[in-house]
Write a protein that holds these residues in place. Structure first.
Motif, PDB file in Angstrom:
ATOM      1  N   THR A 298      10.894 -78.919  18.757  1.00 23.98           N
ATOM      2  CA  THR A 298      10.191 -78.776  17.476  1.00 23.98           C
ATOM      3  C   THR A 298      10.540 -77.471  16.779  1.00 23.98           C
ATOM      4  O   THR A 298      10.049 -77.202  15.684  1.00 23.98           O
ATOM      5  CB  THR A 298       8.665 -78.834  17.691  1.00 23.98           C
ATOM      6  OG1 THR A 298       8.282 -77.797  18.602  1.00 23.98           O
ATOM      7  CG2 THR A 298       8.243 -80.184  18.240  1.00 23.98           C
ATOM      8  N   ALA A 299      11.400 -76.643  17.398  1.00 22.12           N
ATOM      9  CA  ALA A 299      11.773 -75.369  16.794  1.00 22.12           C
ATOM     10  C   ALA A 299      12.615 -75.588  15.539  1.00 22.12           C
ATOM     11  O   ALA A 299      13.319 -76.589  15.390  1.00 22.12           O
ATOM     12  CB  ALA A 299      12.548 -74.527  17.803  1.00 22.12           C
ATOM     13  N   PHE A 300      12.534 -74.631  14.603  1.00 24.64           N
ATOM     14  CA  PHE A 300      13.379 -74.666  13.411  1.00 24.64           C
ATOM     15  C   PHE A 300      13.838 -73.244  13.097  1.00 24.64           C
ATOM     16  O   PHE A 300      13.215 -72.264  13.522  1.00 24.64           O
ATOM     17  CB  PHE A 300      12.646 -75.295  12.224  1.00 24.64           C
ATOM     18  CG  PHE A 300      11.360 -74.622  11.836  1.00 24.64           C
ATOM     19  CD1 PHE A 300      11.326 -73.652  10.835  1.00 24.64           C
ATOM     20  CD2 PHE A 300      10.158 -74.963  12.463  1.00 24.64           C
ATOM     21  CE1 PHE A 300      10.136 -73.038  10.474  1.00 24.64           C
ATOM     22  CE2 PHE A 300       8.956 -74.356  12.101  1.00 24.64           C
ATOM     23  CZ  PHE A 300       8.945 -73.391  11.112  1.00 24.64           C
ATOM     24  N   VAL A 301      14.960 -73.139  12.366  1.00 27.39           N
ATOM     25  CA  VAL A 301      15.549 -71.832  12.079  1.00 27.39           C
ATOM     26  C   VAL A 301      15.656 -71.629  10.578  1.00 27.39           C
ATOM     27  O   VAL A 301      15.727 -72.587   9.800  1.00 27.39           O
ATOM     28  CB  VAL A 301      16.939 -71.683  12.723  1.00 27.39           C
ATOM     29  CG1 VAL A 301      16.840 -71.727  14.232  1.00 27.39           C
ATOM     30  CG2 VAL A 301      17.899 -72.749  12.225  1.00 27.39           C
ATOM     31  N   THR A 302      15.699 -70.353  10.179  1.00 26.71           N
ATOM     32  CA  THR A 302      15.809 -70.009   8.757  1.00 26.71           C
ATOM     33  C   THR A 302      17.201 -69.491   8.409  1.00 26.71           C
ATOM     34  O   THR A 302      17.387 -68.891   7.347  1.00 26.71           O
ATOM     35  CB  THR A 302      14.759 -68.955   8.378  1.00 26.71           C
ATOM     36  OG1 THR A 302      15.003 -67.753   9.129  1.00 26.71           O
ATOM     37  CG2 THR A 302      13.352 -69.458   8.657  1.00 26.71           C
ATOM     38  N   VAL A 303      18.178 -69.710   9.300  1.00 22.27           N
ATOM     39  CA  VAL A 303      19.569 -69.378   9.007  1.00 22.27           C
ATOM     40  C   VAL A 303      20.396 -70.648   9.109  1.00 22.27           C
ATOM     41  O   VAL A 303      19.993 -71.623   9.750  1.00 22.27           O
ATOM     42  CB  VAL A 303      20.125 -68.316   9.982  1.00 22.27           C
ATOM     43  CG1 VAL A 303      19.360 -66.997   9.840  1.00 22.27           C
ATOM     44  CG2 VAL A 303      20.080 -68.800  11.428  1.00 22.27           C
ATOM     45  N   ASP A 304      21.549 -70.628   8.445  1.00 23.75           N
ATOM     46  CA  ASP A 304      22.510 -71.730   8.538  1.00 23.75           C
ATOM     47  C   ASP A 304      23.692 -71.222   9.362  1.00 23.75           C
ATOM     48  O   ASP A 304      24.404 -70.308   8.925  1.00 23.75           O
ATOM     49  CB  ASP A 304      22.961 -72.160   7.147  1.00 23.75           C
ATOM     50  CG  ASP A 304      23.831 -73.411   7.171  1.00 23.75           C
ATOM     51  OD1 ASP A 304      24.569 -73.594   8.167  1.00 23.75           O
ATOM     52  OD2 ASP A 304      23.803 -74.182   6.195  1.00 23.75           O
TER      53      ASP A 304
ATOM     54  N   ALA B 231       9.254 -79.328  25.722  1.00 25.45           N
ATOM     55  CA  ALA B 231       7.842 -79.706  25.639  1.00 25.45           C
ATOM     56  C   ALA B 231       6.979 -78.807  26.518  1.00 25.45           C
ATOM     57  O   ALA B 231       5.800 -79.105  26.729  1.00 25.45           O
ATOM     58  CB  ALA B 231       7.669 -81.163  26.059  1.00 25.45           C
ATOM     59  N   GLY B 232       7.532 -77.700  26.994  1.00 25.90           N
ATOM     60  CA  GLY B 232       6.806 -76.818  27.893  1.00 25.90           C
ATOM     61  C   GLY B 232       6.106 -75.679  27.169  1.00 25.90           C
ATOM     62  O   GLY B 232       5.809 -75.751  25.978  1.00 25.90           O
ATOM     63  N   SER B 233       5.864 -74.595  27.909  1.00 22.77           N
ATOM     64  CA  SER B 233       5.232 -73.413  27.325  1.00 22.77           C
ATOM     65  C   SER B 233       6.222 -72.707  26.407  1.00 22.77           C
ATOM     66  O   SER B 233       7.402 -73.073  26.320  1.00 22.77           O
ATOM     67  CB  SER B 233       4.773 -72.466  28.437  1.00 22.77           C
ATOM     68  OG  SER B 233       5.899 -71.873  29.065  1.00 22.77           O
ATOM     69  N   ILE B 234       5.767 -71.650  25.725  1.00 17.65           N
ATOM     70  CA  ILE B 234       6.622 -70.953  24.767  1.00 17.65           C
ATOM     71  C   ILE B 234       7.899 -70.441  25.423  1.00 17.65           C
ATOM     72  O   ILE B 234       9.000 -70.598  24.874  1.00 17.65           O
ATOM     73  CB  ILE B 234       5.840 -69.808  24.094  1.00 17.65           C
ATOM     74  CG1 ILE B 234       4.875 -70.383  23.049  1.00 17.65           C
ATOM     75  CG2 ILE B 234       6.774 -68.798  23.449  1.00 17.65           C
ATOM     76  CD1 ILE B 234       5.559 -71.085  21.891  1.00 17.65           C
ATOM     77  N   THR B 235       7.794 -69.833  26.585  1.00 20.32           N
ATOM     78  CA  THR B 235       8.996 -69.326  27.249  1.00 20.32           C
ATOM     79  C   THR B 235       9.935 -70.465  27.592  1.00 20.32           C
ATOM     80  O   THR B 235      11.162 -70.374  27.389  1.00 20.32           O
ATOM     81  CB  THR B 235       8.623 -68.539  28.512  1.00 20.32           C
ATOM     82  OG1 THR B 235       7.719 -67.485  28.165  1.00 20.32           O
ATOM     83  CG2 THR B 235       9.846 -67.936  29.173  1.00 20.32           C
ATOM     84  N   GLN B 236       9.419 -71.562  28.102  1.00 17.32           N
ATOM     85  CA  GLN B 236      10.254 -72.712  28.441  1.00 17.32           C
ATOM     86  C   GLN B 236      10.888 -73.334  27.198  1.00 17.32           C
ATOM     87  O   GLN B 236      12.041 -73.763  27.223  1.00 17.32           O
ATOM     88  CB  GLN B 236       9.417 -73.753  29.183  1.00 17.32           C
ATOM     89  CG  GLN B 236       8.946 -73.291  30.554  1.00 17.32           C
ATOM     90  CD  GLN B 236       7.898 -74.209  31.139  1.00 17.32           C
ATOM     91  OE1 GLN B 236       7.007 -74.700  30.430  1.00 17.32           O
ATOM     92  NE2 GLN B 236       7.986 -74.457  32.439  1.00 17.32           N
ATOM     93  N   GLN B 237      10.129 -73.383  26.089  1.00 14.59           N
ATOM     94  CA  GLN B 237      10.688 -73.907  24.847  1.00 14.59           C
ATOM     95  C   GLN B 237      11.802 -73.000  24.315  1.00 14.59           C
ATOM     96  O   GLN B 237      12.806 -73.480  23.786  1.00 14.59           O
ATOM     97  CB  GLN B 237       9.590 -74.046  23.796  1.00 14.59           C
ATOM     98  CG  GLN B 237       8.597 -75.160  24.075  1.00 14.59           C
ATOM     99  CD  GLN B 237       7.606 -75.318  22.932  1.00 14.59           C
ATOM    100  OE1 GLN B 237       7.986 -75.650  21.818  1.00 14.59           O
ATOM    101  NE2 GLN B 237       6.334 -75.053  23.206  1.00 14.59           N
ATOM    102  N   THR B 238      11.629 -71.691  24.466  1.00  9.27           N
ATOM    103  CA  THR B 238      12.645 -70.756  23.988  1.00  9.27           C
ATOM    104  C   THR B 238      13.930 -70.905  24.780  1.00  9.27           C
ATOM    105  O   THR B 238      15.026 -70.988  24.205  1.00  9.27           O
ATOM    106  CB  THR B 238      12.134 -69.309  24.080  1.00  9.27           C
ATOM    107  OG1 THR B 238      10.922 -69.174  23.340  1.00  9.27           O
ATOM    108  CG2 THR B 238      13.158 -68.337  23.524  1.00  9.27           C
ATOM    109  N   SER B 239      13.829 -70.950  26.109  1.00  8.95           N
ATOM    110  CA  SER B 239      15.046 -71.105  26.909  1.00  8.95           C
ATOM    111  C   SER B 239      15.690 -72.465  26.649  1.00  8.95           C
ATOM    112  O   SER B 239      16.924 -72.586  26.638  1.00  8.95           O
ATOM    113  CB  SER B 239      14.748 -70.897  28.398  1.00  8.95           C
ATOM    114  OG  SER B 239      13.716 -71.729  28.850  1.00  8.95           O
ATOM    115  N   ALA B 240      14.898 -73.505  26.387  1.00 11.08           N
ATOM    116  CA  ALA B 240      15.462 -74.810  26.054  1.00 11.08           C
ATOM    117  C   ALA B 240      16.220 -74.758  24.731  1.00 11.08           C
ATOM    118  O   ALA B 240      17.288 -75.370  24.588  1.00 11.08           O
ATOM    119  CB  ALA B 240      14.358 -75.865  25.987  1.00 11.08           C
ATOM    120  N   PHE B 241      15.693 -74.023  23.751  1.00 11.19           N
ATOM    121  CA  PHE B 241      16.376 -73.906  22.461  1.00 11.19           C
ATOM    122  C   PHE B 241      17.709 -73.180  22.633  1.00 11.19           C
ATOM    123  O   PHE B 241      18.735 -73.591  22.080  1.00 11.19           O
ATOM    124  CB  PHE B 241      15.497 -73.175  21.451  1.00 11.19           C
ATOM    125  CG  PHE B 241      16.063 -73.175  20.062  1.00 11.19           C
ATOM    126  CD1 PHE B 241      15.851 -74.247  19.214  1.00 11.19           C
ATOM    127  CD2 PHE B 241      16.818 -72.107  19.602  1.00 11.19           C
ATOM    128  CE1 PHE B 241      16.389 -74.262  17.926  1.00 11.19           C
ATOM    129  CE2 PHE B 241      17.359 -72.109  18.328  1.00 11.19           C
ATOM    130  CZ  PHE B 241      17.141 -73.188  17.482  1.00 11.19           C
TER     131      PHE B 241
END
Length: 341
Positions: A6-12, A119-129
């Motif tokens: 579900t993450a999104f970025v503000t750079v291209d 779909a995990g915690s914030i740290t898990q979502q960050t490493s997944a991204f």
């Protein structure tokens, strides 16, 4: 089946020039119904060439990497770049802002969460991204670590072993190009959940570092880190060497070491206060007394004696005096006998 974030970025990532922005990961704690965790990112792109990903702040109490990457995000001139540089100066943002090894949000050590969980915690979502979105964009990955608040480590470039011999040589060549005073092969006791292990699994040329530590900012380690990051980008062909950039030796006449598995670590055998006997860089022997753990609340009880398990040099030393059973007190590195480029 692909993993959806579900993450999104503000750079291209494909736009030329320099961009700075954020990775946003939706986060809804008690204090914020529809907020995000905001992770800084910069992209510098120009011409044709490889992509290097440079990360700092995996552990929030390791400061040299975030400082150097902040400088690069502000100062790197796109016209000097042939290819693309993706900068992640404070990837574990909550830990960076708290000055802690682990995230205060979920208590996790990011460097033990890869490949993560979208779909995990914030740290898990960050490493997944990082694993699922950032790594596929890259050709090389440079992860800037220090010893943090619990260890002081001799500044060094770190070779992450790769199972494929040619990949291992690629990693070693890039680490030697970083040109730290020491080069050390570290497999983290076989741990595969680190960012560098995940980078190797993704096929990227991978460079790690350990830049001092002790919970401080080392001016010497900053110099090594600044020069080393430029050296790796030059090695990859993304940057031409500037006239002011010192010539690198690429590890010539410098030792390459490794941590010889469990015998290379000295762990506390009791709760108490650790007294180490030797400064970093000392040559030590297996069986030699390494230090003692004192029982300050029970002064009539003799201290516990700790001994080295391997011959080599003292590479890492615990910084806080207070220890509990199992804390890493000392690390010994021995000559590396594997093949290098």
């Amino acid at each position: 089946m692909s993993r959806k974030s579900t993450a999104f970025v503000t750079v291209d990532f494909e736009n030329p020039g320099k961009q700075s922005g954020f990775i946003h990961i939706p986060h809804s704690p008690h204090e914020d119904a529809w907020g995000t965790t905001r992770i800084p990112i910069a992209v510098v792109k120009n011409g044709d060439g490889p992509t290097a990903i440079i990360q700092g702040g995996n552990h929030g109490d390791e400061y040299e990497g975030p400082i150097v990457l902040g400088e690069m995000a502000r100062e790197l001139d796109p016209t000097r770049v042939q290819g693309r540089v993706i900068l992640l100066p404070a990837i574990n943002i909550a830990a960076v802002e708290a000055g802690r090894r682990t995230s205060p949000v979920d208590g996790l050590n990011m460097n033990r969460t890869f490949p993560g969980d979208p779909a995990g915690s914030i740290t898990q979502q960050t490493s997944a991204f990082v694993n699922d979105v950032i790594f596929p964009l890259g050709d090389a990955f440079l992860d800037l670590h220090s010893g943090g608040s619990s260890l002081d480590i001799l500044p060094s470039g770190i070779i992450e072993p790769a199972p494929d011999p040619e990949h291992h040589k690629r990693n070693a060549a890039a680490v030697l190009a970083f040109d730290a005073p020491l080069t050390v092969v570290v497999d983290n006791l076989g741990e595969r959940r680190t960012s560098t292990a995940a980078s190797v699994a993704a096929g990227l040329t991978t460079v790690g570092t350990e830049m001092g530590g002790g919970g401080t900012v080392s001016l010497e380690a900053l110099k090594i880190c600044r020069r080393g990051a430029q050296n790796v980008l030059s090695h990859l062909g993304i940057l031409e060497r500037s006239e002011t950039q010192p010539e690198r030796t690429e590890g010539r006449d410098r030792p390459v070491l490794t941590i010889p598995g469990p015998p290379g670590y000295v762990f506390a055998s009791a709760n108490g206060v650790f007294e180490g006997y030797h400064p970093l860089g000392t040559e030590v022997r297996a069986g030699q007394e390494a230090g003692r753990v004192h029982h300050l609340g029970d002064p009539f009880r003799p201290p516990e004696t700790l001994r080295y398990g391997a011959n080599g040099i003292l590479y890492g030393r615990r910084q806080p005096g207070r220890v509990v059973t199992g804390n890493c007190c000392l690390v010994v590195a021995t000559p590396y006998e594997g093949e290098l480029p």
